[in-house]
Design an enzyme around this catalytic site. Structure first.
Site, PDB file in Angstrom:
ATOM      1  N   HIS A 168      -3.405   2.575  -5.045  1.00 37.37           N
ATOM      2  CA  HIS A 168      -3.668   1.929  -6.338  1.00 37.37           C
ATOM      3  C   HIS A 168      -3.321   0.439  -6.331  1.00 37.37           C
ATOM      4  O   HIS A 168      -3.775  -0.293  -7.193  1.00 37.37           O
ATOM      5  CB  HIS A 168      -2.985   2.681  -7.484  1.00 37.37           C
ATOM      6  CG  HIS A 168      -1.510   2.442  -7.612  1.00 37.37           C
ATOM      7  ND1 HIS A 168      -0.585   3.088  -6.859  1.00 37.37           N
ATOM      8  CD2 HIS A 168      -0.808   1.609  -8.413  1.00 37.37           C
ATOM      9  CE1 HIS A 168       0.617   2.680  -7.195  1.00 37.37           C
ATOM     10  NE2 HIS A 168       0.523   1.772  -8.131  1.00 37.37           N
TER      11      HIS A 168
ATOM     12  N   LYS B  93      -5.018  -3.523  -8.285  1.00 43.65           N
ATOM     13  CA  LYS B  93      -4.241  -4.453  -9.123  1.00 43.65           C
ATOM     14  C   LYS B  93      -4.904  -5.830  -9.135  1.00 43.65           C
ATOM     15  O   LYS B  93      -5.423  -6.286  -8.121  1.00 43.65           O
ATOM     16  CB  LYS B  93      -2.802  -4.576  -8.609  1.00 43.65           C
ATOM     17  CG  LYS B  93      -1.964  -3.336  -8.895  1.00 43.65           C
ATOM     18  CD  LYS B  93      -0.524  -3.573  -8.528  1.00 43.65           C
ATOM     19  CE  LYS B  93       0.278  -2.286  -8.636  1.00 43.65           C
ATOM     20  NZ  LYS B  93       0.832  -2.056  -9.956  1.00 43.65           N
TER      21      LYS B  93
ATOM     22  N   ASP C 145       6.602   5.973   1.279  1.00 45.15           N
ATOM     23  CA  ASP C 145       6.101   5.904  -0.101  1.00 45.15           C
ATOM     24  C   ASP C 145       5.485   4.537  -0.412  1.00 45.15           C
ATOM     25  O   ASP C 145       4.537   4.449  -1.180  1.00 45.15           O
ATOM     26  CB  ASP C 145       7.277   6.176  -1.058  1.00 45.15           C
ATOM     27  CG  ASP C 145       6.840   6.318  -2.495  1.00 45.15           C
ATOM     28  OD1 ASP C 145       5.846   7.035  -2.747  1.00 45.15           O
ATOM     29  OD2 ASP C 145       7.473   5.711  -3.387  1.00 45.15           O
TER      30      ASP C 145
ATOM     31  N   HIS D  18       1.056   0.641   0.224  1.00 47.40           N
ATOM     32  CA  HIS D  18       0.917  -0.526  -0.660  1.00 47.40           C
ATOM     33  C   HIS D  18       1.264  -1.848   0.046  1.00 47.40           C
ATOM     34  O   HIS D  18       0.569  -2.839  -0.094  1.00 47.40           O
ATOM     35  CB  HIS D  18       1.835  -0.387  -1.878  1.00 47.40           C
ATOM     36  CG  HIS D  18       1.646   0.894  -2.640  1.00 47.40           C
ATOM     37  ND1 HIS D  18       0.432   1.512  -2.747  1.00 47.40           N
ATOM     38  CD2 HIS D  18       2.510   1.663  -3.349  1.00 47.40           C
ATOM     39  CE1 HIS D  18       0.548   2.602  -3.483  1.00 47.40           C
ATOM     40  NE2 HIS D  18       1.808   2.728  -3.853  1.00 47.40           N
TER      41      HIS D  18
ATOM     42  N   LYS E 266      14.047   1.234  -4.684  1.00 48.43           N
ATOM     43  CA  LYS E 266      14.190   1.779  -6.039  1.00 48.43           C
ATOM     44  C   LYS E 266      15.540   1.335  -6.576  1.00 48.43           C
ATOM     45  O   LYS E 266      16.438   0.995  -5.820  1.00 48.43           O
ATOM     46  CB  LYS E 266      14.118   3.304  -6.007  1.00 48.43           C
ATOM     47  CG  LYS E 266      12.800   3.828  -5.489  1.00 48.43           C
ATOM     48  CD  LYS E 266      12.189   4.813  -6.461  1.00 48.43           C
ATOM     49  CE  LYS E 266      10.833   5.321  -6.003  1.00 48.43           C
ATOM     50  NZ  LYS E 266       9.704   4.715  -6.708  1.00 48.43           N
TER      51      LYS E 266
HETATM   52  C1  BG6 Z   1       3.608   4.918  -6.051  1.00 49.34           C
HETATM   53  C2  BG6 Z   1       4.886   5.430  -5.471  1.00 49.34           C
HETATM   54  O1  BG6 Z   1       2.570   4.979  -5.107  1.00 49.34           O
HETATM   55  O2  BG6 Z   1       3.776   3.575  -6.458  1.00 49.34           O
HETATM   56  C3  BG6 Z   1       6.005   5.310  -6.490  1.00 49.34           C
HETATM   57  O3  BG6 Z   1       4.725   6.778  -5.084  1.00 49.34           O
HETATM   58  C4  BG6 Z   1       6.116   3.902  -6.991  1.00 49.34           C
HETATM   59  O4  BG6 Z   1       7.235   5.738  -5.940  1.00 49.34           O
HETATM   60  C5  BG6 Z   1       4.758   3.402  -7.460  1.00 49.34           C
HETATM   61  O5  BG6 Z   1       7.028   3.902  -8.068  1.00 49.34           O
HETATM   62  C6  BG6 Z   1       4.808   1.941  -7.800  1.00 49.34           C
HETATM   63  O6  BG6 Z   1       3.616   1.583  -8.433  1.00 49.34           O
HETATM   64  P1  BG6 Z   1       3.579   0.385  -9.472  1.00 49.34           P
HETATM   65  O7  BG6 Z   1       2.136   0.245  -9.813  1.00 49.34           O
HETATM   66  O8  BG6 Z   1       4.441   0.775 -10.631  1.00 49.34           O
HETATM   67  O9  BG6 Z   1       4.120  -0.793  -8.742  1.00 49.34           O
END
Ligand code: BG6
Length: 522
Positions: free
Chosen positions: A211, A215, A268, A273, A373
């Site tokens: 995802h 963004k 994760d 990402h 986190k």
């Molecule tokens: C997800 C992870 O893919 O992305 C999560 O599994 C994380 O652990 C999240 O919190 C973060 O996404 P964003 O859009 O809030 O930065």
């Protein structure tokens, strides 16, 4: 290298008439049924259902009204209960406010089926889909969104195929499968998942979702780099001292202990990402804006990525987990005291590392990455730190801060550029100033579509531009597997600790200080 937060701001201005190029979505996506596997999970609640509501909500018209959404999960639940839970989730998490009339339209296309884990579950799914398609007059265009743990993907795709639920790629009606990250647990399992996907599906039918690629700031990276002349000429080892990527989260585990304990920050966040962000930032100009050209350019970055080295005297990778601390003035528990975490857990909630891209453009430029986190606050940025000016003229007595380009991914999406300027007055006094562009103030403050809205629409449209290819996923696992292999030796890469509410462990500071640099605060 100091931060210039306290300096005067030069605000940018964008005229409304400056809309020079618009690549518009000229049509609504073809009607389809989206099946959410794992419909009672966290992702469905927070992201998928609200995003789908936003796509059909009044005035948007991006998803045709006859389209349907089918929740498919293990748990028994009546349709009424599913619809009312979906409404509750959407009210909490949707970008657009829930409008009663729009909700009623959306809810009519919302259905639920239990039995995902039952032997006859997929036969029932087939009948249910046929029933929905007949009742709503929607062609058998099917999107299977696999919001399930990575270890369940292979079985799920096999069962879809055995139940006759996958149409060939050239069939008049499409079957598309969306696979959530992390795809696999390590390199071997990722390869196996890719092999299974390709056994039953054509690459054109597979959408591996990340995802972050939906963004705004990441999309804007392409525009910033290739629709402006200034940056691309500076982009590389001649001018750039180093690059930092920080993705900090204030949130802890919430209800995701079971998933997270098996994943950790490296799998994760870094495997997907962060490596996607790095690839977009560092890639060569693609030959066109076609999906395949962009995917190839990104893949080349990973091909050149140097495996992380492990020298205990100068570590290039740090892993850590949070201990109890204070966040937003409130005490929070440490990772080991979160519900569902076993006493012998070795899962990291923070990772920092240094790597290099061994190609002509980036040779010798360190890329520092950190994510965690329960850090001080939710803030993600990319910093491109330029080299110092020569030590002549203004830079003789005291070292001047070098230019810094900051790309803010969230919150307050936008970018800034730190430069030196003369402070007005009779004296020659130099001050750092920040040229700042906030998308919100520059473009009128409208709320951008959520990443999932854009990506779901792209799946419906069959557009792969923002989806990682199978090769990219494999290459990113190769890099991550190198780190996992180092971690097998606990003495070489020990588990460090950091108090919740901080920017991470001391060892992460040491990692970058050892090179005479420091982390920028996102
Ligand atoms: C997800 C992870 O893919 O992305 C999560 O599994 C994380 O652990 C999240 O919190 C973060 O996404 P964003 O859009 O809030 O930065």
């Amino acid at each position: 290298m100091s931060d210039t937060n306290a300096t005067p701001k030069l605000e940018s201005r964008v005229d409304a008439a400056d809309d020079l190029l618009t690549i518009q979505r000229t049509h609504a996506a073809p009607p389809s049924t989206v099946v959410i596997f794992g419909a009672s999970g966290d992702l469905a609640k927070r992201k998928l259902i609200p995003a789908l509501y936003n796509l059909v909500a009044c005035g948007q018209g991006l998803m045709p009204p006859e389209s349907a959404v089918l929740g498919f999960a293990r748990r028994e639940m009546s349709l009424d209960d599913f619809r009312s839970s979906a409404k509750e989730w959407t009210t909490r998490f949707s970008r657009l406010k829930v409008d009663e009339g729009c909700w009623q339209n959306f809810a009519q296309g919302l259905d639920y089926l239990s039995g995902l884990d039952q032997p006859d579950g997929f036969t029932k799914l087939k009948s249910k889909l046929e029933e929905i398609e007949k009742a709503r007059k929607v062609p058998a265009n099917r999107i299977y969104y696999l919001s399930i743990p990575p270890e369940a993907i292979i079985d799920c795709v096999q069962r879809l195929a055995e139940s006759g639920l996958i149409a060939p790629a050239n069939a008049p009606q499409f079957t598309r499968v969306v696979v959530e990250k992390p795809i696999g647990h390590d390199l071997e399992s990722a390869l196996e998942i890719n092999r299974t996907l390709l056994k039953y599906l054509n690459e054109s039918q597979i959408f591996r979702i990340d995802h972050y690629l939906g963004k705004e700031t990441l999309q804007n990276l392409l525009v910033l780099r290739f629709a402006n002349n200034i940056f691309e000429r500076l982009w590389g080892s001649r001018n750039v001292d180093h690059v930092q990527i920080t993705v900090a989260e204030a949130e802890g585990l919430g209800t995701r202990a079971m998933y997270y304990e098996g994943a950790g920050a490296l799998r994760d966040m870094v495997q997907n990402h962060i490596l996607q962000t790095l690839a977009l930032l560092a890639m060569e100009p693609p030959v066109s804006l076609n999906a395949s050209a962009i995917l190839e350019a990104k893949l080349n970055v990973l091909r050149a990525l140097k495996p992380v080295q492990s020298d205990p005297a100068h570590p290039s990778v740090v892993r850590a987990r949070y201990t109890a601390g204070i966040l937003d003035g409130k005490p929070v528990v440490g990772y080991m005291d979160e519900q569902g975490i076993p006493d012998n857990s070795m899962t990291e909630t923070f990772v920092a590392l240094k790597t290099y891209i061994d190609n002509w453009r980036w040779s010798g430029v360190p890329f520092y990455i950190r994510t965690g986190k329960r850090m001080t606050r939710r803030a993600s940025s990319v910093f491109v730190q330029f080299k110092d000016v020569p030590q002549i003229l203004f830079n003789q007595d005291r070292s001047l801060p070098a230019n810094l380009l900051t790309l803010r991914i969230q919150p307050d999406e936008g970018f800034s550029f730190d430069v030196m300027a003369k402070q007005p007055g009779l004296n020659l006094s130099l001050r750092p100033v920040r040229m700042n562009l906030s998308y919100e103030s520059a473009f009128g403050g409208g709320v951008s579509p959520d990443a999932y809205e854009r990506l779901l629409l792209d799946v419906m449209d069959g557009d792969h531009t923002l989806f990682p290819s199978g090769n990219f996923v494999e290459k990113s696992w190769e890099f991550v597997q190198g780190v996992l292999d180092l971690w097998k030796d606990k003495r070489r890469v020990p588990m460090r600790e950091y108090p919740a509410g901080s920017w991470g462990p001391v060892a992460a500071e040491e990692l970058i200080h050892a090179d005479g640099r420091m982390w920028h605060e996102p």
